[in-house]
Enzyme design. Structure first.
Site, PDB file in Angstrom:
ATOM      1  CG  PHE A 118      18.086  98.153  22.659  1.00 61.39           C
ATOM      2  CD1 PHE A 118      17.403  98.852  23.638  1.00 61.39           C
ATOM      3  CD2 PHE A 118      17.915  96.779  22.594  1.00 61.39           C
ATOM      4  CE1 PHE A 118      16.569  98.199  24.539  1.00 61.39           C
ATOM      5  CE2 PHE A 118      17.084  96.118  23.477  1.00 61.39           C
ATOM      6  CZ  PHE A 118      16.405  96.824  24.468  1.00 61.39           C
ATOM      7  CE  LYS A 119      17.859  94.646  26.369  1.00 61.71           C
ATOM      8  NZ  LYS A 119      17.471  93.371  26.955  1.00 61.71           N
ATOM      9  CG  ASP A 120      26.127  98.487  23.963  1.00 61.86           C
ATOM     10  OD1 ASP A 120      26.466  97.881  24.988  1.00 61.86           O
ATOM     11  OD2 ASP A 120      26.314  98.039  22.816  1.00 61.86           O
TER      12      ASP A 120
END
Length: 503
Positions: A118-120
């Site tokens: 998700f940090k992308d």
């Protein structure tokens, strides 16, 4: 929101560009704006907007010293051709609600970016925002050294975002032996002439605390300044990391509207696996901006310090640290909780400073009862043991034919345990990573014969479930390892200085 200041004082007022460039406030606090929520986003029109359009709208509200053209360019660079789904964060319906109720449940897939986490979503955006900050007020032109501690996913996503970015270097620290083999290889094989990766003898909290001390080291800052280098952060303590995460809450709502699952104004419950409180804090920001949120559910693993805090109002990190199958949530110091305390207390920076001093000096703090009740009005949650995580992975597969990773499984378990929030017309579980980042844990939970080698295990999982591992993960075994450094906590400042010397 034009003016930002620290959660602990108002001595420094700056623009969002300066806040993003600085990363952490000089007093150790996190940057916030008192203007959050003054302007609302009209949810009635969301169904007609693409992810790019929603992102431009949300970022325009939260970072209003960026021009419309700058925001549009950042969004296009971050999300055009970089995510496997045209929705960027697609919403998938489950056949059966985890709690057996009649409120439909959906999974918001946040793992279609270049590192399958998700940090992308935020870390494809942050380098673009950083590149347009120019030079902070009163400073000569300088290069930026990004320094980040990671519990598993932030590191690779930040490396992928900042690799070979002009005028920028990045140093990532991760807890040695406490991330998955896939996560470690994602970092240690990273290409780019401006990157450095180092294991730390300790856990994530040790690494994160050390990074905060690096930011507060004035002598180090002076030496780096003499070389034309300034430090900044890619952790969710950086407001430029947090703000892009707000977007996918509105994007989820837009997809629910388009599918006819809800009508404009209907409330939605969100369940968020979280350790550092950044991902769920973005949901709180979305609620302040006008998103109809029935409840925000915190999902923790065995390191359940956040759940105890929600129940009692006491935050106590003086407890045993557990290494689990959900390493990105193996955290006992949840930095972004500080921002939520600031807002729910009505902007009481003196109270926040006092609580953070108690946490630093005593390892714990107790919030006033009124503040605790304010938090409980919107937040609930629960946690999952290792056995419950494995059971949730199996249950989700058996009931829905849908494979989830251990972090998402913590959230699935919480949704099994909690009844739907009052007034919720839909429940959305944020899925934070591809199951192929943790193939042995997932395969074991499904009762498959899980080989010790992660990549052989990916093949087993793919054959058994009919799913396909992301190419960028499957090919990791063929990449050469570039970084094998491991340092003690007290050597991390020196490591950053050496990395900066190579810029």
């Amino acid at each position: 929101m034009g003016t930002y200041h620290s959660t602990r004082s108002r001595t420094l007022a700056c623009s969002s560009k300066d806040a993003i460039r600085r990363g952490l406030a000089p007093d150790g606090g996190l940057f916030v704006s008192d203007e959050l929520g003054e302007k609302k986003l009209d949810v009635a029109g969301l169904a007609d907007l693409s992810y790019h359009q929603i992102a431009r709208t949300v970022l325009g509200l939260l970072l209003d010293d960026y021009t419309d053209a700058e925001v549009a360019a950042c969004v296009d660079e971050a999300y055009t051709g970089t995510f496997a789904s045209p929705e960027v964060t697609p919403l998938v319906g489950l056949d059966h609600a985890p709690d057996g109720g009649d409120v439909p449940t959906y999974v918001l897939e946040l793992f279609h970016g270049p590192t399958s986490a998700f940090k992308d979503v935020a870390l494809q955006m942050l380098p673009r925002l950083m590149a347009r900050t120019g030079t902070a007020e009163g400073e000569a032109a300088q290069k930026i050294m990004i320094v980040t501690a990671t519990s598993g996913d932030t590191g690779k996503a930040a490396l992928a975002g900042f690799a070979d970015a002009p005028g920028t270097g990045i140093t990532v620290f991760y807890p040695e032996g406490k991330v998955s083999r896939v996560q470690e290889l994602q970092m240690s094989t990273q290409e780019g002439g401006n990157v450095a990766v180092c294991g730390v003898r300790g856990n994530f909290d040790d690494a994160q605390s050390a990074v905060k001390r690096i930011f507060g080291d004035r002598e180090l800052a002076k030496r780096l300044a003499e070389r034309g280098v300034v430090l900044s952060s890619a952790n969710s303590i950086n407001v430029g990391r947090l703000v892009p995460q707000v977007v996918y809450y509105f994007a989820a709502y837009a997809q629910l509207l388009r599918s006819g699952a809800i009508q404009p104004g209907d409330a939605v419950e969100f369940c968020v696996p979280t350790g550092n409180f950044g991902d769920i804090l973005a949901g709180y920001y979305a609620q302040r901006l006008g998103l109809p949120v029935a409840r925000l559910d915190v999902a923790s693993d065995r390191n359940n310090v956040l759940i105890d805090f929600l129940k009692t109002g006491a935050y106590d990190r003086r407890r045993e640290f557990f290494t689990t199958t959900s390493p990105s949530m193996d955290i006992l110091i949840s930095s972004n909780l500080e921002r939520m305390l600031y807002y729910v207390s009505g902007g009481d920076e003196a109270l926040v400073a006092s609580l953070m001093a108690d946490l630093s000096n005593e390892g714990c703090y107790q919030v006033p009862e009124e503040l605790h009740q304010g938090i409980r009005a919107l937040f609930d949650g629960g946690w999952a043991s290792e056995e419950q995580v494995a059971s949730a992975i199996k249950h989700c597969w058996d009931e829905n034919g849908y494979v989830i990773d251990p972090h998402t499984a913590c959230g699935f378990h919480v949704l099994e345990e909690l009844s739907a929030a009052e007034g919720a017309r839909a429940r959305v579980l944020l899925s934070t990573a591809s199951p192929y980042k943790f193939p042995r844990a997932v395969a074991g939970a499904l009762g498959l014969d899980a080989p010790a080698d992660d990549f052989a295990c990916m093949d087993v999982l793919a054959r058994a479930t009919g799913t396909v591992p992301p190419r960028q993960l499957a090919e990791l075994s063929e990449k050469p390892v570039r970084f094998a450094d491991v340092e003690d906590i007290d050597q991390l400042g020196a490591y950053v200085e050496q990395a900066a010397a190579r810029l």
